[in-house]
Design a protein around this motif. Structure first.
Motif, short mmCIF file in Angstrom:
data_model
loop_
_atom_site.label_atom_id
_atom_site.label_comp_id
_atom_site.label_asym_id
_atom_site.label_seq_id
_atom_site.Cartn_x
_atom_site.Cartn_y
_atom_site.Cartn_z
N ALA A 1 -53.89 -51.49 31.60
CA ALA A 1 -52.85 -51.44 30.62
C ALA A 1 -51.49 -50.89 31.07
O ALA A 1 -51.31 -50.07 31.95
N THR A 2 -50.32 -51.50 30.53
CA THR A 2 -48.90 -51.07 30.94
C THR A 2 -48.76 -49.70 29.99
O THR A 2 -49.53 -49.22 29.31
N GLU A 3 -47.37 -49.39 30.46
CA GLU A 3 -47.22 -48.08 29.76
C GLU A 3 -47.11 -47.91 28.30
O GLU A 3 -47.64 -47.34 27.50
N THR A 4 -46.30 -49.20 27.93
CA THR A 4 -46.34 -49.64 26.49
C THR A 4 -47.68 -49.80 25.81
O THR A 4 -47.73 -49.50 24.69
N GLU A 5 -48.51 -50.47 26.49
CA GLU A 5 -49.96 -50.95 25.84
C GLU A 5 -50.75 -49.37 25.84
O GLU A 5 -51.18 -49.29 24.53
N LEU A 6 -50.69 -48.42 26.66
CA LEU A 6 -51.21 -47.11 26.45
C LEU A 6 -50.63 -46.40 25.36
O LEU A 6 -51.31 -45.85 24.79
N ASN A 7 -49.52 -46.46 25.51
CA ASN A 7 -48.70 -45.83 24.26
C ASN A 7 -48.99 -46.24 22.99
O ASN A 7 -49.32 -45.44 22.06
N THR A 8 -49.04 -47.66 22.70
CA THR A 8 -49.35 -48.20 21.36
C THR A 8 -50.90 -47.83 20.95
O THR A 8 -50.98 -47.56 19.92
N TYR A 9 -51.79 -47.86 22.08
CA TYR A 9 -53.12 -47.37 21.92
C TYR A 9 -53.29 -46.05 21.37
O TYR A 9 -53.82 -45.72 20.52
N GLY A 10 -52.53 -45.30 21.87
CA GLY A 10 -52.48 -43.75 21.84
C GLY A 10 -52.03 -43.59 20.31
O GLY A 10 -52.92 -42.91 19.62
#
Length: 94
Positions: free
Chosen positions: A9-18
């Motif tokens: 996961a990219t930074e943005t994907e991890l953030n969105t998932y969080g």
């Protein structure tokens, strides 16, 4: 499969998932994901801001303040700066 997805996961994907987890009420797992993002992207003001938000919404004031202050040291974009500043004011740290 989930572990593999998180690993890639990219930074943005991890953030969105969080935030998805946070919105579903799984604060503990959201914080784990936000921490993973900060570990991978320690110079990201947005990642620190999101981790701070996870802590703030989990009533962990001390860790929230530390994360928001860290975010502000990383020259955040205006939206991130405004969010960190707002939370620090709410938490009585500004």
């Amino acid at each position: 499969v989930k572990a593999e997805a998180l690993a890639m996961a990219t930074e943005t994907e991890l953030n969105t998932y969080g935030y998805t987890l946070l919105n579903q009420g799984d604060k503990k797992e959201a914080i784990r994901i936000f921490k993973m993002n900060v570990d991978r992207h320690p110079e990201s003001a947005n990642a620190w801001d999101s981790l701070g938000e996870g802590y703030a919404l989990s009533d962990d004031k001390d860790n929230a303040i530390k994360c928001f202050k860290k975010s502000l040291t990383l020259n955040p974009v205006d939206g991130v700066k405004a969010n960190s500043t707002m939370y620090l004011k709410k938490l009585g740290a500004l």
